[in-house]
Design a protein around this motif. Structure first.
Motif, PDB file in Angstrom:
ATOM      1  N   SER A  11       9.456  -2.067  -6.699  1.00 42.50           N
ATOM      2  CA  SER A  11       8.013  -1.254  -5.965  1.00 42.50           C
ATOM      3  C   SER A  11       8.132  -0.292  -7.773  1.00 42.50           C
ATOM      4  CB  SER A  11       8.483  -0.387  -5.495  1.00 42.50           C
ATOM      5  OG  SER A  11       9.286   0.891  -5.615  1.00 42.50           O
ATOM      6  N   ILE A 128       2.055  -6.384 -12.856  1.00 43.58           N
ATOM      7  CA  ILE A 128       2.494  -7.758 -12.311  1.00 43.58           C
ATOM      8  C   ILE A 128       1.816  -9.127 -12.838  1.00 43.58           C
ATOM      9  CG2 ILE A 128      -0.239  -7.696 -12.035  1.00 43.58           C
ATOM     10  CD1 ILE A 128      -0.235  -8.296  -9.557  1.00 43.58           C
ATOM     11  N   ASP A 303      -4.696  -5.664  -6.624  1.00 40.05           N
ATOM     12  CA  ASP A 303      -2.920  -6.289  -6.416  1.00 40.05           C
ATOM     13  C   ASP A 303      -2.748  -7.886  -6.141  1.00 40.05           C
ATOM     14  OD1 ASP A 303      -2.351  -3.441  -6.436  1.00 40.05           O
ATOM     15  OD2 ASP A 303      -2.887  -2.828  -5.198  1.00 40.05           O
ATOM     16  N   ARG A 331       1.770  -7.652  -4.710  1.00 34.10           N
ATOM     17  CA  ARG A 331       2.636  -5.929  -4.633  1.00 34.10           C
ATOM     18  C   ARG A 331       1.637  -5.416  -3.551  1.00 34.10           C
ATOM     19  NH1 ARG A 331      -0.330  -3.324  -9.056  1.00 34.10           N
ATOM     20  NH2 ARG A 331       1.294  -3.785 -10.107  1.00 34.10           N
ATOM     21  N   LEU A 337       6.645  -6.137  -5.907  1.00 32.94           N
ATOM     22  CA  LEU A 337       5.880  -7.377  -6.185  1.00 32.94           C
ATOM     23  C   LEU A 337       6.120  -8.387  -6.203  1.00 32.94           C
ATOM     24  CD1 LEU A 337       4.283  -8.561  -8.491  1.00 32.94           C
ATOM     25  CD2 LEU A 337       5.806  -7.859 -10.568  1.00 32.94           C
TER      26      LEU A 337
END
Length: 342
Positions: A11, A128, A303, A331, A337
């Protein structure tokens, strides 16, 4: 760990700073009082002040009327006198913040409306796509307005500048904020301001010729001169990380002005034998040149992104009617991810 065609990472902590009080301080007292009563500063997107209309605050989940009193000229002047100079694009800011104030003018060039947008520095979004931008390849970020292209671009500049010479071409002070001293969110990256939007392409070339960057960061490549400047920079071996108007790779490909960023399109007439071999008509569309950007990242949500790792291959497949599915990265609610490969 790896789970078939999906990779899951640890995370990531997202940190957001907004300097909201700096924006509130330039607003008329009645507006400030109304905003304080509502609270919810973390959800505030922008304040809209239009002459002769009630002031509104726009939040992530809708709009709220701030007062029953209509906005007058004194209130507009109150804001204008407390912010920076408006440029040719009718945008101004507040020094050393990321807030943006955009003006609407009448025929006499008087301000009759203001959109006061909250600027936020978001730390942690780059994870990301961090492996992609650190690879040295040129990366084009796409996505609808407000999805977070500039936010991600700002953090890309900050992270890369820890290891490389990074120059930001900042046309409307969107990336580095207003004033001569840029916002700390860009880290060690250097920032070149642009006198007027029509000169963005010239400042892009000036950055390469005068300051020896290893990476150039540019927001909103929007016309053929800027697309040509981007190609010139890429041909000199400088990494480009930029954004353009368009949501997806095929949007860019079908835009005559910006198609050159991903290689462009040309019509080719095949011989009878070649047409039979390919199973196509004699006139076909083909990619015209190597892409300026090797990777395209489509930001679908804040995300969630879709990644085309090989733009040349992806464009060729699109033109043949057999598109290659992009890699999906997202995410989850816990910040982990996930990478799903086609």
């Amino acid at each position: 760990m790896s789970t078939g065609d999906q990779t899951v990472s640890q995370s990531v902590q997202i940190e957001i700073t907004d300097d909201l009080e700096a924006l509130v301080e330039v607003l008329p007292p009645t507006i400030v009082e109304a905003l304080h009563k509502i609270g919810r500063g973390e959800d505030l997107l922008e304040i809209v002040l239009d002459l002769g209309r009630r002031p509104e605050a726009r939040y992530v989940d809708g709009e709220v009327t701030l007062t029953s009193k209509e906005v007058d000229r004194d209130e507009l002047d109150h804001v204008v006198q407390r912010i920076g100079h408006f440029g040719d694009d009718n945008r101004a800011g507040i020094e050393r913040t990321l807030h943006r104030i955009s003006a609407i003018r009448n025929r006499e060039r008087e301000v009759v409306g203001l959109t006061c947008r909250v600027g936020r520095a978001v730390y942690g979004t780059i994870d990301i796509i961090r492996d992609i931008v650190e690879s040295g390849r040129s990366v084009l970020l796409l996505g609808r307005p407000g999805v977070g292209k500039t936010t991600m671009l700002r953090e890309v500049a900050r992270v890369l500048a820890d290891k490389k010479r990074v120059v930001i071409v900042d046309t409307s002070n969107e990336i580095g904020g207003d004033g001569d001293i840029p916002h700390p969110a860009i880290g060690r990256a250097r920032r070149m301001q642009v006198p007027t939007p029509v000169l963005q392409h010239a400042v892009m070339i000036e950055a390469v010729e005068n300051h020896m960057p290893e990476t150039i960061v540019i927001d909103e490549i929007g016309n053929d001169l800027e697309a040509a400047a981007a190609r010139t920079i890429a041909e000199r071996g400088v990494q480009l990380v930029g954004t353009a108007h368009g949501n997806t790779l095929d949007n860019i490909l079908m835009n005559p002005t910006l198609a050159d960023l991903v290689g462009g399109i040309q019509t080719v007439t095949l011989s009878d034998e070649e047409a039979r071999r390919r199973g196509t008509q004699k006139s076909v569309l083909e990619r015209k040149a190597p892409p300026t950007f090797q990777v395209v990242v489509e930001i679908q949500e804040r995300d969630r992104v879709a990644v085309h790792h090989d733009v040349a291959e992806a464009v060729d497949a699109l033109l043949r009617g057999r598109p290659i599915p992009p890699e999906i990265r997202y995410r989850d609610a816990s910040g982990r991810l996930h990478i799903e490969r086609a």
